[in-house]
Motif scaffolding. Structure first.
Motif: not given
Length: 160
Positions: A102-118
């Protein structure tokens, strides 16, 4: 600002970031261990790191009194972010092992990880600045040198 001062600041920030990374690794080990005492164990680890740092930089009692609450508050702020990042990572791994990607879900997970890391990165920079405000330039230099040596960036230290 002279190059020496810029290098000193860069070394301090690099060292503090490396120390934070080491602390995050220790927190990760504690958070992933079983039992209700994980946060207590992580706090004990930070306390040991602080005591060692105080010796290295010849911190005064007044400085210790100023720094300890800053470290404790940062830990309180960062632990929930770390737990969220750990859960997001586990969810992303589940997405990767699903029968269909699920590419959309993977992208959402990536964006969430970046936000948390930031968010975590911003909090760490705030901590570094807050602690740095409590130290003299000579103490910051000692800390940067010690951390650089600890993490293999000093003379005679090699990774391998």
């Amino acid at each position: 600002m002279s190059i020496f001062n810029r290098n000193t600041i860069a070394a301090f920030l690099l060292g503090a970031a490396l120390a934070a990374g080491a602390g995050a690794y220790a927190v990760d080990r504690h958070l992933n261990s079983a039992g209700p005492h994980s946060a207590i164990d992580a706090t004990a680890h930070v306390d040991r790191m602080l005591k060692h740092m105080y010796v290295e930089i010849d911190a005064t009692e007044a400085q210790k009194t100023q720094i300890e609450p800053l470290e404790r508050q940062a830990m309180q702020d960062l632990l929930p972010m770390h737990e969220q990042l750990h859960k997001a990572h586990a969810a992303a791994l589940q997405l990767l092992t699903a029968p269909t990607i699920d590419r959309a879900a993977l992208e959402a997970a990536r964006a969430q990880n970046l936000q948390l890391a930031d968010q975590a990165s911003k909090r760490l920079v705030q901590l570094i600045a807050d602690v740095g405000d409590q130290l003299t330039p000579a103490q910051r230099q000692k800390l940067a040198e010690h951390l650089a040596q600890m993490h293999g960036h000093g003379r005679g230290m090699h990774h391998g």
